[in-house]
Motif scaffolding. Sequence first.
Motif, mmCIF file in Angstrom:
data_model
loop_
_atom_site.group_PDB
_atom_site.id
_atom_site.type_symbol
_atom_site.label_atom_id
_atom_site.label_comp_id
_atom_site.label_asym_id
_atom_site.label_seq_id
_atom_site.Cartn_x
_atom_site.Cartn_y
_atom_site.Cartn_z
ATOM 1 N N VAL B 63 -10.260 -0.177 -19.247
ATOM 2 C CA VAL B 63 -9.035 0.489 -18.756
ATOM 3 C C VAL B 63 -9.291 1.980 -18.537
ATOM 4 N N ASN B 64 -9.892 2.615 -19.534
ATOM 5 C CA ASN B 64 -10.079 4.066 -19.449
ATOM 6 C C ASN B 64 -11.410 4.428 -18.799
ATOM 7 N N SER B 65 -11.575 4.052 -17.559
ATOM 8 C CA SER B 65 -12.828 4.415 -16.892
ATOM 9 C C SER B 65 -12.532 4.907 -15.486
ATOM 10 N N PRO B 66 -13.365 5.815 -14.968
ATOM 11 C CA PRO B 66 -13.131 6.319 -13.611
ATOM 12 C C PRO B 66 -13.185 5.200 -12.573
ATOM 13 N N GLN B 67 -14.019 4.179 -12.857
ATOM 14 C CA GLN B 67 -14.145 3.069 -11.915
ATOM 15 C C GLN B 67 -12.825 2.304 -11.784
ATOM 16 N N THR B 68 -12.183 2.058 -12.935
ATOM 17 C CA THR B 68 -10.914 1.326 -12.909
ATOM 18 C C THR B 68 -9.849 2.144 -12.185
ATOM 19 N N ARG B 69 -9.855 3.439 -12.450
ATOM 20 C CA ARG B 69 -8.885 4.322 -11.800
ATOM 21 C C ARG B 69 -9.083 4.258 -10.275
ATOM 22 N N ALA B 70 -10.340 4.372 -9.849
ATOM 23 C CA ALA B 70 -10.639 4.327 -8.410
ATOM 24 C C ALA B 70 -10.248 2.967 -7.826
ATOM 25 N N PHE B 71 -10.525 1.913 -8.579
ATOM 26 C CA PHE B 71 -10.208 0.554 -8.138
ATOM 27 C C PHE B 71 -8.703 0.400 -7.884
ATOM 28 N N LEU B 72 -7.892 0.919 -8.826
ATOM 29 C CA LEU B 72 -6.439 0.798 -8.687
ATOM 30 C C LEU B 72 -5.923 1.665 -7.542
ATOM 31 N N VAL B 73 -6.510 2.847 -7.387
ATOM 32 C CA VAL B 73 -6.103 3.730 -6.284
ATOM 33 C C VAL B 73 -6.414 3.048 -4.944
ATOM 34 N N ILE B 74 -7.578 2.421 -4.859
ATOM 35 C CA ILE B 74 -7.978 1.750 -3.613
ATOM 36 C C ILE B 74 -7.020 0.597 -3.286
ATOM 37 N N ILE B 75 -6.698 -0.195 -4.287
ATOM 38 C CA ILE B 75 -5.775 -1.319 -4.060
ATOM 39 C C ILE B 75 -4.405 -0.794 -3.609
ATOM 40 N N THR B 76 -3.909 0.235 -4.310
ATOM 41 C CA THR B 76 -2.593 0.778 -3.966
ATOM 42 C C THR B 76 -2.610 1.349 -2.551
ATOM 43 N N ARG B 77 -3.682 2.069 -2.236
ATOM 44 C CA ARG B 77 -3.775 2.688 -0.909
ATOM 45 C C ARG B 77 -3.792 1.614 0.169
ATOM 46 N N ASN B 78 -4.520 0.543 -0.102
ATOM 47 C CA ASN B 78 -4.599 -0.547 0.857
ATOM 48 C C ASN B 78 -3.233 -1.195 1.083
ATOM 49 N N VAL B 79 -2.523 -1.434 -0.021
ATOM 50 C CA VAL B 79 -1.181 -2.035 0.082
ATOM 51 C C VAL B 79 -0.251 -1.084 0.833
ATOM 52 N N ALA B 80 -0.293 0.204 0.467
ATOM 53 C CA ALA B 80 0.597 1.190 1.081
ATOM 54 C C ALA B 80 0.301 1.357 2.574
ATOM 55 N N LEU B 81 -0.981 1.367 2.927
ATOM 56 C CA LEU B 81 -1.341 1.513 4.346
ATOM 57 C C LEU B 81 -0.871 0.305 5.159
ATOM 58 N N THR B 82 -0.982 -0.875 4.559
ATOM 59 C CA THR B 82 -0.503 -2.085 5.246
ATOM 60 C C THR B 82 1.007 -1.998 5.463
ATOM 61 N N MET B 83 1.721 -1.530 4.417
ATOM 62 C CA MET B 83 3.180 -1.390 4.549
ATOM 63 C C MET B 83 3.525 -0.337 5.590
ATOM 64 N N ALA B 84 2.772 0.759 5.587
ATOM 65 C CA ALA B 84 3.025 1.848 6.526
ATOM 66 C C ALA B 84 2.797 1.375 7.963
ATOM 67 N N LYS B 85 1.764 0.579 8.136
ATOM 68 C CA LYS B 85 1.443 0.053 9.464
ATOM 69 C C LYS B 85 2.590 -0.850 9.943
ATOM 70 N N ARG B 86 3.054 -1.682 8.979
ATOM 71 C CA ARG B 86 4.137 -2.605 9.300
ATOM 72 C C ARG B 86 5.414 -1.849 9.677
ATOM 73 N N ASN B 87 5.653 -0.744 8.980
ATOM 74 C CA ASN B 87 6.879 0.020 9.230
ATOM 75 C C ASN B 87 6.702 1.123 10.267
ATOM 76 N N GLY B 88 5.530 1.156 10.885
ATOM 77 C CA GLY B 88 5.264 2.184 11.898
ATOM 78 C C GLY B 88 5.262 3.585 11.338
ATOM 79 N N ARG B 89 4.867 3.729 10.058
ATOM 80 C CA ARG B 89 4.889 5.030 9.430
ATOM 81 C C ARG B 89 3.529 5.715 9.407
ATOM 82 N N ALA B 90 2.503 4.991 9.792
ATOM 83 C CA ALA B 90 1.181 5.618 9.690
ATOM 84 C C ALA B 90 0.402 5.491 10.983
ATOM 85 N N LEU B 91 -0.381 6.497 11.233
ATOM 86 C CA LEU B 91 -1.283 6.433 12.374
ATOM 87 C C LEU B 91 -2.551 5.737 11.885
ATOM 88 N N ILE B 92 -2.776 4.551 12.371
ATOM 89 C CA ILE B 92 -3.953 3.816 11.915
ATOM 90 C C ILE B 92 -5.104 4.099 12.867
#
Lengths: 243, 181
Positions: B63-92
């Motif tokens: 849990v307390n490792s930079p790798q896990t932190r990066a892993f969670l950030v990557i997953i969140t970013r991926n989910v958020a970018l997909t949502m943004a694309k769907r809602n026309g909120r991001a320039l892909i």
Amino acid sequence: MADSKFRRALNYSFLQEMDEIPPQYELERKYVFSQDFEEKMKKLIKSVNKKYVYAFGLVLPRYAIGILMIVIAGSVVLMLRSRNILDRSTARLVFSVAELLVLLMFGVSLKSAGSKMTTSIQTGFSDTDEETPATELEFDIPVSPVNYSKSNEYRTTTLHTVEYKDAVGRIIYYERIPINGGVLTKIDTPDNINSCKVHQWEAIWFEKNGQTHLVWADSLYRYILKGDCETGTLIKMAESLYK
Amino acid sequence: MIIYLSLLDDQEDRSKFTLLYNTYRHTMMHTAYSILNDQGLAEDAVHDAFVRVAKNFGKVGAVNSPQTRAFLVIITRNVALTMAKRNGRALIFDEESTIYAIADNTTDKDFENFDFDRIVQVIRQLPATYTDVLYLNVVEGYSVKEISAIMELGTEAVKKRLQRGRKILIDKLTREGIVNG
């Protein structure tokens, strides 16, 4: 995996990016989660704890999947039987095997989950760090100021430096410097330097100004850990980084 | 029937999931909010990211490792970018419209001749679409199939991103070399 320049550069750019994320206490002030979110997360964590199954993006109880599979197996066997593909005894045998498999996959786990269910519900969701085993966190070093027990105090002094006061009041100074960048801290080391190991990495330790210093480097960072405690304790703390 | 059966089996895993939530929800919220600029959508993204974490729980380390932190950030970013694309909120980043004169077989060795700091700088200019899959593959050592499961992308899309990401980087570094040279 070869440690190529590209790999190191990618890793370093990610570390830079992670370090740009504001510290936890700032984020806690900035983002207050809505009641809806908390409720939704509470359900998700509960579902995880109670051994639900994620199917088609939905969270379904494990026993429901078991029942569904028995129904499907039964229907298939009946269909085959009605078309005379299976005789009565083979159909019974096939269904019994399918039922047994489903029970083994879902029923047994459900039974074991049941005994733990009460505890799971009680401890499944907590907004505090109370359920974190104190003995483990006591020696955990905050890699960035996000991991700390609420009973402990910490203070960020620079981007990679943390002063950490543990549960018994010892102040441990911790510094992490990226190998490919950052400002290298100069340490005036005394003559009596001892070598040791942190996880798989070569390390040195020495006593200076009444404090034990432990210095080592892994593939990403150089680390300095110092405090008024025994070398073994510092090594134990250092190794908690690689758990 | 496609059923995902990656369940969190023992008590340790269950505590770990709760600990992950308590430790990283704000960091994940920050990541999602910086893309979506909307509290409600960002909360949805964090929730969906945790669902994805549960599905890929075997890949989460300490849990307390930079790798896990990066892993969670990557997953969140991926989910958020997909949502943004769907809602026309991001320039892909338009992957198809960019043609590069670099060969397809770009490898890590091609970067050895460039300055480390410049590589870092160019990586940081690259869209997260590419850097995230490159990080998971090159630094964390995940296979294309594993990344495909983490990012919920097709294996071909992952391969394309890995290949294009390297090509864009080499292209930028090479062009810069000529200009500066």
